[in-house]
Design an enzyme around this catalytic site. Structure first.
Site, PDB file in Angstrom:
ATOM      1  CD  GLU A  54      -3.075  -1.021   0.411  1.00 35.95           C
ATOM      2  OE1 GLU A  54      -3.234   0.051  -0.205  1.00 35.95           O
ATOM      3  OE2 GLU A  54      -3.866  -1.971   0.306  1.00 35.95           O
ATOM      4  CB  CYS A 107      -1.480   7.463   1.417  1.00 36.28           C
ATOM      5  SG  CYS A 107      -2.986   6.680   2.005  1.00 36.28           S
TER       6      CYS A 107
HETATM    7  P1  NAD Z   1       8.247   4.764   4.939  1.00 36.01           P
HETATM    8  O1  NAD Z   1       8.206   3.968   3.685  1.00 36.01           O
HETATM    9  O2  NAD Z   1       9.416   5.633   5.170  1.00 36.01           O
HETATM   10  O3  NAD Z   1       8.157   3.791   6.217  1.00 36.01           O
HETATM   11  C1  NAD Z   1       7.185   2.792   6.342  1.00 36.01           C
HETATM   12  C2  NAD Z   1       7.716   1.669   7.221  1.00 36.01           C
HETATM   13  O4  NAD Z   1       8.856   1.086   6.616  1.00 36.01           O
HETATM   14  C3  NAD Z   1       8.131   2.095   8.626  1.00 36.01           C
HETATM   15  O5  NAD Z   1       7.645   1.140   9.550  1.00 36.01           O
HETATM   16  C4  NAD Z   1       9.645   2.111   8.560  1.00 36.01           C
HETATM   17  O6  NAD Z   1      10.240   1.753   9.796  1.00 36.01           O
HETATM   18  C5  NAD Z   1       9.968   1.076   7.504  1.00 36.01           C
HETATM   19  N1  NAD Z   1      11.148   1.424   6.710  1.00 36.01           N
HETATM   20  C6  NAD Z   1      11.549   2.665   6.317  1.00 36.01           C
HETATM   21  N2  NAD Z   1      12.663   2.590   5.573  1.00 36.01           N
HETATM   22  C7  NAD Z   1      12.985   1.278   5.482  1.00 36.01           C
HETATM   23  C8  NAD Z   1      14.046   0.561   4.841  1.00 36.01           C
HETATM   24  N3  NAD Z   1      14.991   1.181   4.158  1.00 36.01           N
HETATM   25  N4  NAD Z   1      14.065  -0.775   4.953  1.00 36.01           N
HETATM   26  C9  NAD Z   1      13.109  -1.427   5.642  1.00 36.01           C
HETATM   27  N5  NAD Z   1      12.085  -0.795   6.288  1.00 36.01           N
HETATM   28  C10 NAD Z   1      12.021   0.533   6.200  1.00 36.01           C
HETATM   29  O7  NAD Z   1       6.879   5.589   4.956  1.00 36.01           O
HETATM   30  P2  NAD Z   1       6.395   6.686   6.007  1.00 36.01           P
HETATM   31  O8  NAD Z   1       7.230   7.908   5.870  1.00 36.01           O
HETATM   32  O9  NAD Z   1       6.245   6.079   7.345  1.00 36.01           O
HETATM   33  O10 NAD Z   1       4.906   6.973   5.459  1.00 36.01           O
HETATM   34  C11 NAD Z   1       4.651   7.860   4.416  1.00 36.01           C
HETATM   35  C12 NAD Z   1       4.462   7.150   3.084  1.00 36.01           C
HETATM   36  O11 NAD Z   1       3.520   6.110   3.206  1.00 36.01           O
HETATM   37  C13 NAD Z   1       3.899   8.085   2.033  1.00 36.01           C
HETATM   38  O12 NAD Z   1       4.544   7.834   0.797  1.00 36.01           O
HETATM   39  C14 NAD Z   1       2.435   7.702   1.946  1.00 36.01           C
HETATM   40  O13 NAD Z   1       1.821   7.991   0.719  1.00 36.01           O
HETATM   41  C15 NAD Z   1       2.513   6.236   2.197  1.00 36.01           C
HETATM   42  N6  NAD Z   1       1.241   5.741   2.733  1.00 36.01           N
HETATM   43  C16 NAD Z   1       0.473   4.910   1.972  1.00 36.01           C
HETATM   44  C17 NAD Z   1      -0.765   4.491   2.445  1.00 36.01           C
HETATM   45  C18 NAD Z   1      -1.650   3.579   1.652  1.00 36.01           C
HETATM   46  O14 NAD Z   1      -2.593   3.042   2.237  1.00 36.01           O
HETATM   47  N7  NAD Z   1      -1.425   3.368   0.370  1.00 36.01           N
HETATM   48  C19 NAD Z   1      -1.195   4.900   3.695  1.00 36.01           C
HETATM   49  C20 NAD Z   1      -0.379   5.749   4.437  1.00 36.01           C
HETATM   50  C21 NAD Z   1       0.841   6.153   3.955  1.00 36.01           C
END
Ligand code: NAD
Length: 471
Positions: free
Chosen positions: A217, A251
């Site tokens: 997602e 998002c």
């Molecule tokens: P992110 O991708 O930075 O982090 C998400 C998760 O991944 C966290 O738990 C984090 O600890 C982990 N993570 C981060 N970097 C990582 C890596 N290099 N390796 C492994 N794990 C890692 O996202 P965020 O900043 O927490 O959230 C914002 C993003 O999420 C935005 O792009 C938003 O659009 C998206 N989002 C999507 C939805 C949806 O339902 N489609 C909902 C909410 C947010």
């Protein structure tokens, strides 16, 4: 098992869940509902104030928004599962072709097994617990990994997880990138990830090493189109609410506006008026407006704004930043240059660029030069325009004359397309994502294959010929 796998800090937790997976899987649907009911009580009563407080401490999220966007969606997922789980887990009969005469066929939805759910920080409760509802409804055991960026929320999530579940059902792991990297080495049966597109690619790459199925997602730039026939006042109210909820850190927030040039001035005037109406002359003091989650994200937004301004953008309203408070004012930009970074990256904050178009073809071309978005919103009273926009674009979800709210109808699949996501969540679609669709066929009387057992001869060839022609 090689040495690095043995040293994995989460191997023991993984093994505990793996050992109990069939015990958990073979519980009745009523027992699964009991678990979900306990989660519902935790959210509605036991931890409600802790949840509100944690989100306030993490980014000053207003209580009403917490109730609406963090608690309500999870509870409505639970209510739907309570009503439908009997039929979801039941036998899904399908027809059997005449060529297989004497057999019946059905699909058995069975749990995938040991699942990993990784959540982002922007809706930390909703986006960890809603997929958990689907996973538990489907009968899985789960490791939960909340985001490290909303630490107060992550602590409460740990309490909720321990209050509702046994340690051989659901285990919560705290941590950031290094911890997630270790988790990703384990051979989960399914990974459900919500977060950015960039990290989504890492998750898919790591999952591929174990051929683990994934639901991704992700994010993206969700366009909002306002044509010349739209009810401008009503459209703008919805757009401002959609853009400013969670301070734009949503998002499916409208990322940028595409406005017919005939109504551009009216839309911009209405945007200014509505922002004042909703958040007062000084939104920094408004109780209804959240903060940016941390300094890093505030600086990212500041850079996007500066870059747009350096390329000639006009600030129609807003633009103020208070670094001590991680505050950014709701900001509307016009005259944004096509090469500005704000039109390339997901904004994920309270800045709204307004672009114009004179024909729908032009608007469609602007949308289709970008990656396929998670959502698209159309404000129009002209059915022909709506059809043209829908038929010539691809997006995860679309609202007509509204925004965000498709997320709240759990009869609809939620998710993106390609770079905005793979797989769907919510309601039956979420249950399906966490289930192995096992193909079942039972032979009741002699099998038709008996007619063609070797050694082959002319008669058996005739049987196959008849089958090819008629069945
Ligand atoms: P992110 O991708 O930075 O982090 C998400 C998760 O991944 C966290 O738990 C984090 O600890 C982990 N993570 C981060 N970097 C990582 C890596 N290099 N390796 C492994 N794990 C890692 O996202 P965020 O900043 O927490 O959230 C914002 C993003 O999420 C935005 O792009 C938003 O659009 C998206 N989002 C999507 C939805 C949806 O339902 N489609 C909902 C909410 C947010």
């Amino acid at each position: 098992m090689n040495q690095t796998e043995e040293q994995n800090p989460y191997r023991e937790a993984f093994n505990t869940l793996k050992e109990s997976q069939f015990k958990v899987a073979n519980r009745t649907y009523k027992q699964r509902i009991q678990k979900l009911k306990k989660l519902r009580v935790a959210l509605e009563h036991t931890f409600k104030n802790d949840i509100r407080q944690a989100l306030y401490e993490d980014f000053k999220k207003p209580f009403l928004e917490t109730d609406l966007s963090e608690i309500y969606p999870v509870i409505s997922e639970i209510k739907l599962a309570q009503r439908e789980l009997k039929s979801w887990t039941g036998k899904h009969s399908v027809s059997t072709p005449w060529a297989l005469f004497g057999a019946t066929s059905w699909i058995k939805y069975e749990p995938k097994g040991v699942c990993l759910i990784i959540a982002p920080w922007n809706f930390p409760f909703n986006l960890l617990l809603s997929p958990l509802v689907s996973a538990v409804a489907a009968g899985n055991v789960v490791i939960l990994k909340p985001s490290e960026m909303a630490p107060h929320s992550a602590k409460v999530l740990d309490k909720i997880s321990k209050y509702v579940f046994e340690p051989n059902e659901v285990i919560l792991v705290q941590g950031g990138i290094p911890e997630t990297e270790e988790l990703l080495k384990l051979p989960f049966n399914h990974i459900f990830f919500t977060g950015s597109t960039a990290v989504g690619k890492i998750i898919m790459r790591e999952a591929a090493k174990n051929l683990t199925s994934v639901t991704l997602e992700l994010g993206g730039k969700s366009p909002t189109i306002v044509d010349a026939s739209a009810n401008i006042e009503a459209a703008v109210q919805k757009i401002v609410f959609g853009k400013c909820l969670n301070a734009g850190q949503t998002c499916i927030a409208p990322d940028y506006l595409l406005v017919h040039d005939k109504v551009k001035d009216r839309v911009i005037d209405q945007l200014k008026k509505t922002i004042k109406q909703f958040y007062s002359e000084n939104p920094e003091t408004a109780v209804s407006f959240s903060r940016i989650v941390n300094q890093k994200h505030l600086e990212r937004l500041e850079k996007l704004l500066q870059n747009a301004l350096s390329l000639g953008a006009t600030v129609e309203c807003g633009g103020l930043i208070n670094k001590q408070q991680n505050y950014m004012e709701p900001t509307v930009l016009s005259d944004v240059a096509p090469q500005a970074n704000i039109l390339k990256e997901e904004i994920f904050g309270p800045i709204l660029p307004v672009l114009t178009f004179s024909t729908l073809e032009e608007a469609i071309a602007i949308i289709n030069t970008r990656e396929r978005p998670l959502a698209m919103y159309i404000y129009s009273k002209t059915p022909k325009n709506i059809t043209q926009l829908v038929n010539n674009t691809r997006t995860g979800g679309t609202c007509i004359n509204n925004n965000l709210v498709h997320f709240l109808n759990h009869q609809l699949p939620f998710g993106g397309v390609n770079s905005s996501g793979i797989g769907k969540s919510h309601g039956f679609f979420g249950f399906e994502e966490f289930s192995n669709k096992r193909a079942m066929l039972k032979q009741h009387i002699w099998a038709t294959t008996k007619l063609i057992y070797p050694p082959y001869n002319k008669f058996k060839q005739k049987v196959v010929d008849v089958m090819l022609k008629w069945f």
